[in-house]
Design an enzyme around this catalytic site. Structure first.
Site, PDB file in Angstrom:
ATOM      1  CG  ASP A  47      -4.416  -2.654   1.070  1.00  0.00           C
ATOM      2  OD1 ASP A  47      -3.534  -3.275   1.698  1.00  0.00           O
ATOM      3  OD2 ASP A  47      -4.470  -1.409   1.041  1.00  0.00           O
TER       4      ASP A  47
ATOM      5  CB  SER B 121      -0.953  -0.044   1.195  1.00  0.00           C
ATOM      6  OG  SER B 121      -1.993   0.882   1.056  1.00  0.00           O
TER       7      SER B 121
END
Length: 375
Positions: free
Chosen positions: A201, A49
């Site tokens: 993610d 991320s």
């Protein structure tokens, strides 16, 4: 200089960067301080991320101009994030500015954002799949240069939506899509498809992934830059507090699994049941934001105010300064993380700063945040 007049060799280390929205600016500060210090060499970087964004910015800048180029690119990247977010409806209220509060949870824009993300699918409310952060990543990062780098290997993690398994993108596979997949929160954005496979993610599978280092090089020192606390005392009460703690637990689960694996292998090596020349006796180190973020709410992860990002950067620089002073000599010699402390779920002994903590001094002497600065 050493006694014989020679410059001491840099200590090699692998760096693992957690994700956490704009809180990733803390990791920017850590990297900036380590690059400025110059006594460590980064053999490989793994990021998830925001950690993935820091990783590719670091490598891109390194290819442009070595350590100083990396520092400049990290600054430019986060400055671009702030410019891109200056018209965001999620801003601190005048009352929060007056009180010196970095939280944005009192913002009407944040209420709308929170409600929409819980009630509606991004496939419904964002059919064009608009993600302003993609524009920043594509404009600021030269991915051809990142893939061409051989001095620092970079790994980016995402989660395969169909299998739930982590996907680690190797240095030759790093693209804007890989980075955006690593940062794709499913409540906000449509899954990023790469070769027909949807990804979310990377924090669900590994935040960040450490195991790629075991195959990338022979460096046994791993520095984890952690911005999501493993231990948070007290029981969350409000709906937001409960959800935020669930997210923290979820995004640390993969990391704790890797800690258990590392601890198990180290135990077998110490007992002579595994040959040390075939298995890595990992020396784990950690720079955390536990004290630095104690007064920050989770809502601030979506704030892109430049003054706030600078504040997080300075916290990261001070935390890295503390770590260098306390633990630099241990690199190459011994681990500085008490793995047992993590695995039995008691507060890690390495997270309490010493009496001369730069982080504590910075927090005590910082000016109260005022209105947003002109950019």
């Amino acid at each position: 200089m050493t006694a014989n007049g020679k410059t001491p060799a840099k200590k090699p280390i692998n760096v693992a960067l957690q994700g956490g929205g704009s809180h990733g600016a803390f990791s920017w500060g850590v990297l900036d301080r380590l690059l400025e210090d110059g006594r460590l060499s980064f053999d490989a970087v793994s990021g998830t991320s925001a950690g993935a964004m820091n990783a590719v910015a670091l490598v891109d800048g390194w290819m442009r101009g070595g350590p100083e180029g990396a520092r400049e690119k990290l600054h430019d990247f986060w400055k671009a994030v702030a410019r891109n977010g200056r018209f965001s409806p999620i801003q601190r209220t005048p009352w929060d500015m007056l009180l010196g509060n970095w939280s944005v949870e009192n913002s009407p824009g944040y209420y709308w954002y929170d409600m929409m993300s819980r009630a509606f699918s991004p496939y419904l409310v964002n059919p064009l799949d608009i993600n302003p952060l993609r524009d920043v990543v594509e404009a600021e990062i030269d991915f051809d240069r990142v893939r061409a780098c051989r001095a620092i290997k970079v790994f980016v993690s995402a989660t395969n939506v169909e299998t739930g398994q982590i996907r680690v993108f190797n240095p030759d596979e790093i693209t804007a899509d890989a980075v955006m997949a690593s940062a794709c929160l499913p409540q906000l954005f449509r899954a990023v498809e790469i070769d027909g496979v949807p990804y979310w993610d990377g924090g669900y599978g590994g935040n960040p992934a450490i195991f790629p280092f075991f195959y990338a090089n022979r460096t046994e020192d791993v520095l984890l830059v952690q911005i999501n606390p493993v231990v948070r005392e007290g029981t969350p009460r409000s709906a937001n507090e409960i959800q935020n703690r669930i997210d923290e637990i979820t995004f640390n689960a993969g990391l704790l699994r890797e800690f258990r694996a590392i601890a198990f292998v180290k135990e077998l090596i110490a007992a002579g049941r595994l040959p040390k020349d075939e298995y890595r006796d990992i020396r784990l180190h950690r720079i955390d934001a536990d004290e630095a973020f104690r007064e920050l709410s989770a809502s601030s992860k979506v704030s892109a105010e430049w003054a706030f990002l600078e504040y997080l950067r300075d916290l990261g620089r001070n935390a890295a300064g503390d770590w260098l002073e306390e633990h630099f000599d241990a690199v190459g010699e011994r681990p500085t993380v008490d793995l047992e402390a993590f695995l039995v779920l008691r507060p890690p002994v390495d997270r309490k700063p010493g009496p001369g903590s730069r982080v504590r001094a910075f927090l005590a002497n910082r000016p109260k945040p005022g209105p947003a600065r002109r950019r």
